[in-house]
Design an enzyme around this catalytic site. Structure first.
Site, PDB file in Angstrom:
ATOM      1  N   PRO A   2       0.826  -1.202   0.000  1.00  0.00           N
ATOM      2  CA  PRO A   2       0.000   0.000   0.000  1.00  0.00           C
ATOM      3  C   PRO A   2       0.862   1.255   0.000  1.00  0.00           C
ATOM      4  O   PRO A   2       1.800   1.385   0.781  1.00  0.00           O
ATOM      5  CB  PRO A   2      -0.797  -0.132   1.300  1.00  0.00           C
ATOM      6  CG  PRO A   2      -0.821  -1.604   1.571  1.00  0.00           C
ATOM      7  CD  PRO A   2       0.497  -2.113   1.102  1.00  0.00           C
ATOM      8  N   GLU A   3       0.552   2.171  -0.900  1.00  0.00           N
ATOM      9  CA  GLU A   3       1.265   3.437  -0.981  1.00  0.00           C
ATOM     10  C   GLU A   3       0.404   4.530  -0.345  1.00  0.00           C
ATOM     11  O   GLU A   3      -0.680   4.264   0.166  1.00  0.00           O
ATOM     12  CB  GLU A   3       1.568   3.761  -2.450  1.00  0.00           C
ATOM     13  CG  GLU A   3       2.426   2.710  -3.157  1.00  0.00           C
ATOM     14  CD  GLU A   3       3.887   2.733  -2.726  1.00  0.00           C
ATOM     15  OE1 GLU A   3       4.250   3.573  -1.869  1.00  0.00           O
ATOM     16  OE2 GLU A   3       4.668   1.922  -3.247  1.00  0.00           O
ATOM     17  N   HIS A  90      -4.920 -14.714   9.248  1.00  0.00           N
ATOM     18  CA  HIS A  90      -3.977 -13.597   9.264  1.00  0.00           C
ATOM     19  C   HIS A  90      -4.552 -12.334   9.889  1.00  0.00           C
ATOM     20  O   HIS A  90      -4.015 -11.250   9.693  1.00  0.00           O
ATOM     21  CB  HIS A  90      -3.503 -13.305   7.837  1.00  0.00           C
ATOM     22  CG  HIS A  90      -2.838 -14.477   7.170  1.00  0.00           C
ATOM     23  ND1 HIS A  90      -1.665 -15.031   7.641  1.00  0.00           N
ATOM     24  CD2 HIS A  90      -3.209 -15.207   6.085  1.00  0.00           C
ATOM     25  CE1 HIS A  90      -1.325 -16.046   6.854  1.00  0.00           C
ATOM     26  NE2 HIS A  90      -2.244 -16.178   5.917  1.00  0.00           N
ATOM     27  N   ARG A 109       1.887 -11.179   5.606  1.00  0.00           N
ATOM     28  CA  ARG A 109       3.354 -11.191   5.673  1.00  0.00           C
ATOM     29  C   ARG A 109       3.905 -10.645   6.990  1.00  0.00           C
ATOM     30  O   ARG A 109       5.106 -10.747   7.247  1.00  0.00           O
ATOM     31  CB  ARG A 109       3.929 -10.381   4.501  1.00  0.00           C
ATOM     32  CG  ARG A 109       3.531 -10.940   3.138  1.00  0.00           C
ATOM     33  CD  ARG A 109       4.206 -10.169   2.039  1.00  0.00           C
ATOM     34  NE  ARG A 109       3.708 -10.537   0.720  1.00  0.00           N
ATOM     35  CZ  ARG A 109       4.120 -10.006  -0.420  1.00  0.00           C
ATOM     36  NH1 ARG A 109       5.059  -9.070  -0.403  1.00  0.00           N
ATOM     37  NH2 ARG A 109       3.612 -10.395  -1.566  1.00  0.00           N
ATOM     38  N   LYS A 150      22.829  17.416  -6.127  1.00  0.00           N
ATOM     39  CA  LYS A 150      22.511  16.004  -5.920  1.00  0.00           C
ATOM     40  C   LYS A 150      22.559  15.253  -7.256  1.00  0.00           C
ATOM     41  O   LYS A 150      21.816  15.565  -8.177  1.00  0.00           O
ATOM     42  CB  LYS A 150      21.113  15.855  -5.303  1.00  0.00           C
ATOM     43  CG  LYS A 150      20.970  16.481  -3.923  1.00  0.00           C
ATOM     44  CD  LYS A 150      21.818  15.755  -2.895  1.00  0.00           C
ATOM     45  CE  LYS A 150      21.450  16.164  -1.470  1.00  0.00           C
ATOM     46  NZ  LYS A 150      21.545  17.609  -1.218  1.00  0.00           N
TER      47      LYS A 150
END
Length: 275
Positions: A2-3, A90, A109, A150
């Site tokens: 998930p972002e 889970h 996980r 950078k």
């Protein structure tokens, strides 16, 4: 995993069911996710959830006794269910409310986290973060200043949470394509005009993903169980060998910082000698 948009969609999904409600019990079916689950979280029992906010990819469930900090990790998800709905294999954490509803955390996980923050204090996982990408603090001049000298690849640079939070791999790919910037361009080579375009595209891509309910690829679904639909809007991510939607050149893929990167070699030119 998930972002930011998926986490924001989760926040919006669970907030109407939790804010203003009283926590009855917290049940942990495992002692550890990514980190040990602190027993201090039990202090939420009997407390009213006053707000649910988000910082980067962390959800903050706030009470006067302290704040639960939740991270979905690689495969975590949250659901609001009736209290008599039996937990599955889970389902590791239940936050039961006095109104009979349960906030259930599922994580096959176990790379997610439930952490505790004392009132008025900060937590180390939230320290040293850049601005939120959908705020005015994230702007072209800020990024131009941060990128000065950078030489790191621009894709890696915009994914650095110390620079700006929440621009994950999917959204970095899509934003760079929208701005016609090659993902390997050194950050210092991006002009002010390009930063103006890229910052605007990052904001647009993330806002669109939130509106569409997040991007469902493997693990994410919204708090109500519905999938996100932004995957249908993807221009280049996961489309190696497909045609560029602008010029029909075949999309290429490369690894940048161990992450899959997708781009159009025609629209996103990289002229090495200029950089």
């Amino acid at each position: 995993m998930p972002e930011l948009p998926e986490v924001e969609v989760s926040r919006m999904g669970i907030s109407p069911h939790l804010v203003g409600q009283t926590v009855r019990t917290l049940t942990f079916r495992t002692p550890k996710l990514r980190w040990d689950i602190p027993q201090e979280l039990k202090r939420m029992e009997g407390q009213v959830i006053t707000a649910i906010t988000r910082r980067a990819k962390y959800l903050l469930l706030e009470t006067t006794a302290g704040t639960a900090i939740v991270h979905l990790g690689m495969s975590g998800s949250l659901r609001v269910l009736d209290g008599d709905f039996a937990p599955g294999k889970h389902d590791h954490v239940d936050l039961a409310l006095t109104n009979g509803k349960v906030l259930r955390y599922n994580d096959p996980r176990r790379f997610g986290a439930w952490l505790w923050c004392e009132p008025g204090e900060s937590h180390s996982v939230l320290d040293h973060m850049g601005p939120e990408p959908l705020t005015d603090e994230f702007n072209p001049q800020y990024m131009l200043d941060k990128a000065r000298n950078k030489r790191v690849a621009i894709k890696t640079f915009i994914m650095d949470n110390k620079i700006v939070v929440g621009v994950g791999n999917i959204y970095a790919n899509e934003s760079l394509f929208s701005s016609r910037i090659h993902p390997l361009r050194p950050a210092h080579s991006i002009s002010e005009a390009e930063w103006t375009s890229l910052v605007a595209d990052i904001k647009t891509v993330l806002a669109t993903a939130i509106k569409q309910g997040g991007t469902t690829l493997k693990d994410f679904a919204q708090a109500d169980g519905k999938p996100g639909y932004f995957a249908q809007e993807l221009q280049v991510y996961g489309k190696k060998g497909g045609q560029c939607p602008r010029c029909e050149t075949l999309i290429e893929e490369l690894k940048i910082g161990q992450r899959n990167s997708f781009f159009c070699p025609s629209c996103q030119l990289f002229e090495q000698e200029k950089h």
